[in-house]
Write a protein that holds these residues in place. Structure first.
Motif, PDB file in Angstrom:
ATOM      1  N   PRO A 341       0.835  -1.202   0.000  1.00  0.00           N
ATOM      2  CA  PRO A 341       0.000   0.000   0.000  1.00  0.00           C
ATOM      3  C   PRO A 341       0.864   1.244   0.000  1.00  0.00           C
ATOM      4  O   PRO A 341       2.006   1.224   0.474  1.00  0.00           O
ATOM      5  CB  PRO A 341      -0.812  -0.131   1.296  1.00  0.00           C
ATOM      6  CG  PRO A 341      -0.110  -1.152   2.114  1.00  0.00           C
ATOM      7  CD  PRO A 341       0.665  -2.028   1.192  1.00  0.00           C
ATOM      8  N   ARG A 347      -0.621   8.913   0.938  1.00  0.00           N
ATOM      9  CA  ARG A 347      -1.913   8.350   0.561  1.00  0.00           C
ATOM     10  C   ARG A 347      -2.987   9.407   0.281  1.00  0.00           C
ATOM     11  O   ARG A 347      -3.738   9.273  -0.696  1.00  0.00           O
ATOM     12  CB  ARG A 347      -2.389   7.385   1.650  1.00  0.00           C
ATOM     13  CG  ARG A 347      -3.531   6.480   1.204  1.00  0.00           C
ATOM     14  CD  ARG A 347      -3.858   5.452   2.272  1.00  0.00           C
ATOM     15  NE  ARG A 347      -2.713   4.602   2.512  1.00  0.00           N
ATOM     16  CZ  ARG A 347      -2.310   4.215   3.720  1.00  0.00           C
ATOM     17  NH1 ARG A 347      -2.952   4.624   4.796  1.00  0.00           N
ATOM     18  NH2 ARG A 347      -1.261   3.425   3.852  1.00  0.00           N
ATOM     19  N   THR A 412       6.825   6.988  -4.282  1.00  0.00           N
ATOM     20  CA  THR A 412       5.447   6.561  -4.036  1.00  0.00           C
ATOM     21  C   THR A 412       4.550   6.910  -5.204  1.00  0.00           C
ATOM     22  O   THR A 412       3.683   6.123  -5.613  1.00  0.00           O
ATOM     23  CB  THR A 412       4.910   7.202  -2.750  1.00  0.00           C
ATOM     24  OG1 THR A 412       5.776   6.886  -1.652  1.00  0.00           O
ATOM     25  CG2 THR A 412       3.511   6.691  -2.429  1.00  0.00           C
ATOM     26  N   ALA A 416       2.669   4.193  -7.597  1.00  0.00           N
ATOM     27  CA  ALA A 416       1.213   4.215  -7.755  1.00  0.00           C
ATOM     28  C   ALA A 416       0.805   4.027  -9.201  1.00  0.00           C
ATOM     29  O   ALA A 416      -0.285   3.528  -9.491  1.00  0.00           O
ATOM     30  CB  ALA A 416       0.660   5.535  -7.212  1.00  0.00           C
ATOM     31  N   ARG A 423      -5.170   1.666  -7.833  1.00  0.00           N
ATOM     32  CA  ARG A 423      -4.520   2.923  -7.503  1.00  0.00           C
ATOM     33  C   ARG A 423      -4.455   3.812  -8.731  1.00  0.00           C
ATOM     34  O   ARG A 423      -4.727   3.388  -9.849  1.00  0.00           O
ATOM     35  CB  ARG A 423      -3.100   2.668  -6.967  1.00  0.00           C
ATOM     36  CG  ARG A 423      -3.081   1.829  -5.704  1.00  0.00           C
ATOM     37  CD  ARG A 423      -3.725   2.527  -4.548  1.00  0.00           C
ATOM     38  NE  ARG A 423      -3.717   1.685  -3.351  1.00  0.00           N
ATOM     39  CZ  ARG A 423      -4.292   2.032  -2.214  1.00  0.00           C
ATOM     40  NH1 ARG A 423      -4.924   3.181  -2.111  1.00  0.00           N
ATOM     41  NH2 ARG A 423      -4.251   1.222  -1.177  1.00  0.00           N
TER      42      ARG A 423
END
Length: 425
Positions: A341, A347, A412, A416, A423
């Motif tokens: 994740p 996020r 990140t 993604a 995502r």
């Protein structure tokens, strides 16, 4: 074997005195016959129309042309069909289609270009006799069907060996590698490269007898690999549903044949057929090319390279639609990592409501933090850029002046793009 196809197509061209073209089930060109037609003043002009010209030059018909011809039921035809011209579709001359069948399965089509002199050719039917010339042409088409069927069976056997080498249980890979080496003979010594196309949709239903393995001269073995090709988004790509094609290279330093093969494979309807449904389009297909290899020992690693490059090309349009392993930069590392994740700090930036902020942050980091280049690439004013970057700081709590925070954010955002499924991509 290509010479065999050409000889048989030339036989049909000679018997019917009409240009014949042989295409496989997926409308990829295999062979074509040259035939001139006499103009009214006695000069010879090539009997071509734009569709045939494009098929010969690009080695494949377009999706629109395929749909036009398939609407006449050619995939189910048991006998020759006459297809009228349609200037609006670029089909300026009529066609006679000879289905190329073997044991009830259509493996391809022979197209006869009718510039008018085939108008009286009797196709035959329940109440009529077939023209003897056409009967001879159909006998030749049956011989072509037997050749295509034999080639398909051999290709499937090679594909099974390649699949076992790439993704089979470790205990069986040595035996599969030995079988593949014996089948490929001298070609097994390389140089070789693997091409991955994701997603790739094998045949289903009516097409179940046609696994859709490519019919291209540079490919020495190919196999479809399992995965969720019908996912309809990046999940189809991340799941690994794709095609693996082992391509012979002219030299270890020249990947051009592999790139050309990848580009041709992306034109296949099977590279875009998955994932259709109410209100959604098929996932965009992309291809990746591994680093060159000598021999078969390192093929599993080469497959991971090709698949990573294909995933990167799918995720980042600047790399695709065909990407080489050596050119995908940070995706070489990210594709090898397990699907985790996103970092908790980043996020919130990946929520759909903040897509523009995420793109701004990624572009800023791609431009090494240079505000002028970033604003120019995004087509915005510097003050707009500064405002967006301040919003990124507020959402993530990361300091864009700190190297470690910038690295965390950059990696990140790139990860993604590759997945996990669902995502931002």
């Amino acid at each position: 074997m290509r010479d065999d196809y050409q000889q048989l197509v030339d036989e049909i061209t000679a018997v019917l005195r009409a240009p014949a073209t042989l295409e496989n089930r997926d409308f990829a060109l295999i062979a074509f016959g040259a035939q001139d037609s006499e103009d009214s003043d006695g000069t010879a002009e090539p009997a071509l129309d734009p569709v045939r010209t494009r098929s010969i030059l690009q080695r494949r018909s377009t999706a629109a042309v395929r749909a036009w011809f398939e609407a006449f039921g050619i995939a189910r035809a048991q006998a020759p069909l006459r297809i009228p011209p349609d200037p609006a579709a670029g089909v300026f001359m009529g066609r006679i289609c000879l289905p190329v069948r073997h044991r009830g399965v259509v493996h391809g089509y022979v197209w006869l270009l009718d510039d008018g002199h085939l108008a009286d050719l009797e196709l035959g039917g329940p109440a009529g006799a077939r023209d003897p010339r056409l009967a001879r042409a159909m006998e030749t088409a049956d011989r072509i069907g037997a050749l295509l069927a034999a080639e398909a069976r051999a290709g499937e056997e090679l594909g099974e060996l390649l699949r076992d080498v790439l993704t089979g249980p470790p205990a069986g890979r040595d035996a599969a590698r030995s079988g593949l080496r014996a089948a490929l003979r001298g070609a097994a010594d390389g140089p070789l490269a693997l091409v991955a196309v994701v997603p790739w949709t094998p045949g289903t239903g009516e097409d179940a007898d046609h696994p859709g393995l490519p019919h291209l001269p540079g490919i020495v073995a190919a196999c479809a690999l399992p995965g969720d090709a019908a996912a309809g988004d990046a999940a189809a790509v991340a799941s690994g549903a794709g095609l693996a094609a082992l391509v012979r290279l002219r030299a270890a330093s020249a990947l051009d044949p592999a790139r050309a093969t990848a580009e041709q494979l992306l034109r296949s309807p099977r590279a875009t057929a998955g994932g259709r449904g109410p209100g959604r389009l098929a996932p965009r297909a992309a291809a990746g090319v591994s680093a060159p290899r000598r021999g078969l020992e390192d093929l599993p690693a080469a497959w991971q390279e090709a698949l990573a490059a294909a995933r990167a090309a799918h995720a980042d349009t600047h790399l695709g639609p065909v990407a080489e392993w050596s050119a995908i930069g940070p995706y070489r590392l990210l594709a090898a990592l397990p699907a985790l994740p996103p970092d908790a700090a980043v996020r919130p930036l990946l929520e759909p409501a903040h897509t523009e902020l995420a793109r701004t942050a990624e572009t800023f980091l791609d431009c090494a933090g240079q505000a002028g280049r970033t604003a120019q690439r995004l087509g915005i004013h510097r003050q707009t850029l500064y405002y967006r970057l301040s919003r990124v700081r507020q959402l993530t709590g990361l300091d864009l002046d700190a190297g470690e925070d910038r690295l965390l954010l950059h990696m990140t955002l790139k990860a993604a793009r590759l997945g996990p499924p669902g995502r931002r991509a």
